[in-house]
Write a protein that holds these residues in place. Structure first.
Motif, short mmCIF file in Angstrom:
data_model
loop_
_atom_site.label_atom_id
_atom_site.label_comp_id
_atom_site.label_asym_id
_atom_site.label_seq_id
_atom_site.Cartn_x
_atom_site.Cartn_y
_atom_site.Cartn_z
N LEU A 1 -1.68 27.34 96.66
CA LEU A 1 -2.69 26.74 97.54
C LEU A 1 -2.05 26.22 98.83
CD1 LEU A 1 -4.99 24.87 95.00
CD2 LEU A 1 -5.49 26.97 96.24
N LEU A 2 -0.86 25.64 98.72
CA LEU A 2 -0.15 25.18 99.92
C LEU A 2 0.26 26.35 100.82
CD1 LEU A 2 2.01 22.26 98.49
CD2 LEU A 2 -0.01 22.09 99.98
N MET A 3 0.69 27.46 100.19
CA MET A 3 1.03 28.65 100.98
C MET A 3 -0.19 29.17 101.73
SD MET A 3 3.68 30.69 98.42
CE MET A 3 2.78 32.19 98.65
N VAL B 1 -3.19 28.08 108.16
CA VAL B 1 -3.99 27.41 109.20
C VAL B 1 -3.12 27.03 110.41
CG1 VAL B 1 -5.42 25.38 109.71
CG2 VAL B 1 -5.79 26.67 107.60
N PRO B 2 -1.99 26.32 110.22
CA PRO B 2 -1.18 26.03 111.40
C PRO B 2 -0.52 27.27 112.00
CG PRO B 2 -0.17 25.09 109.43
CD PRO B 2 -1.51 25.61 109.04
N LEU B 3 -0.25 28.28 111.18
CA LEU B 3 0.30 29.53 111.74
C LEU B 3 -0.70 30.19 112.67
CD1 LEU B 3 2.13 31.09 108.64
CD2 LEU B 3 3.15 30.00 110.65
N ILE B 4 -1.96 30.20 112.27
CA ILE B 4 -3.00 30.75 113.13
C ILE B 4 -3.11 29.91 114.40
CG2 ILE B 4 -5.50 31.10 113.33
CD1 ILE B 4 -5.43 31.86 110.31
N ILE C 1 -13.24 34.20 115.85
CA ILE C 1 -12.87 34.81 114.56
C ILE C 1 -11.77 34.01 113.89
CG2 ILE C 1 -11.81 36.85 113.51
CD1 ILE C 1 -13.35 38.50 115.68
N LEU C 2 -10.77 33.58 114.66
CA LEU C 2 -9.68 32.77 114.08
C LEU C 2 -10.20 31.43 113.58
CD1 LEU C 2 -6.73 33.53 116.53
CD2 LEU C 2 -7.12 34.45 114.23
N ASP C 3 -11.15 30.83 114.30
CA ASP C 3 -11.76 29.57 113.82
C ASP C 3 -12.44 29.78 112.47
OD1 ASP C 3 -10.99 28.08 116.00
OD2 ASP C 3 -12.94 28.19 117.02
N ALA C 4 -13.21 30.87 112.37
CA ALA C 4 -13.90 31.16 111.11
C ALA C 4 -12.89 31.40 109.98
CB ALA C 4 -14.81 32.38 111.28
N LEU C 5 -11.81 32.10 110.29
CA LEU C 5 -10.78 32.35 109.29
C LEU C 5 -10.14 31.04 108.83
CD1 LEU C 5 -9.08 34.32 107.64
CD2 LEU C 5 -7.56 34.55 109.62
N GLN C 6 -9.83 30.16 109.78
CA GLN C 6 -9.26 28.87 109.41
C GLN C 6 -10.24 28.05 108.56
OE1 GLN C 6 -8.08 27.66 113.44
NE2 GLN C 6 -5.97 27.49 112.68
#
Length: 194
Positions: free
Chosen positions: A74-76, A81-84, A106-111
């Motif tokens: 879960l941590l991985m 999120v910070p990588l994006i 799209i990146l916001d939705a992914l995060q």
């Protein structure tokens, strides 16, 4: 599918052959897909994978390893999120404004999906990732819940529909989203200063 693959690969490393025999040691997201979990992701931004039984007898040592595996995966997943967030400034600089806005949306939705996936999978019941912990704490309950996996998933969808899961996990979810939005605010300010 990163959390799925890492969970199952690490389960295999501690001696459980079930992921291998079920063909679940694949990065292919469709091997892990739960249609009801996918529906939860689409409707409520909270998704889960197809449940995975454990065939190992859970000794205290294996249970501790399993807990570490679940928390680590879960941590991985959350680390994405910070990588994006790190690639967002580059997108703003190298892309035309309209294209950059689309990619950033799209990146916001992914995060958001990543955060929601991690938050909902903190609940220790099948079919969620941390439901494997129930095998050690209450093996009979875990077995019962797995036998009725579809009903569990429908009940989870009903709880999501009523907003009870979001209310329970809301503080964790909001804290994670606040951290992300602070990064976005500073990113926009730096872009306006260019």
């Amino acid at each position: 599918s990163d959390v799925c693959s890492s969970d199952l690969f690490l389960l295999r490393l501690i001696g459980d052959k079930t992921p291998y025999y079920m063909g679940r040691l694949s990065p292919d997201p469709f091997t892990h897909l739960s249609l009801l979990g996918f529906l939860g992701g689409v409707l409520f931004k909270m998704a889960w994978i197809r449940p995975m039984p454990i065939e190992l007898p859970l000794t205290p040592k294996r249970a501790a390893l399993l807990g570490g595996v679940l928390l680590g995966s879960l941590l991985m997943t959350l680390a994405m999120v910070p990588l994006i967030s790190q690639i967002r400034p580059s997108i703003i600089l190298i892309m035309p404004l309209l294209a950059a806005q689309m990619v950033l949306t799209i990146l916001d939705a992914l995060q958001d999906l990543i955060i929601s996936f991690v938050v909902i999978n903190l609940i220790p019941i099948p079919p969620l990732s941390n439901g494997l912990i129930l095998d050690f704490i209450q093996p009979k309950w875990a077995e019962f819940l797995r036998k009725h996996s579809v009903l569990n998933q429908l009940a989870l969808l009903a709880l999501l529909f009523m907003g009870l899961v979001q209310m329970l996990l809301g503080p964790i979810d909001q804290w994670l989203r606040t951290l992300r939005s602070e990064e976005h605010t500073s990113e926009l300010q730096s872009h306006l200063n260019l």
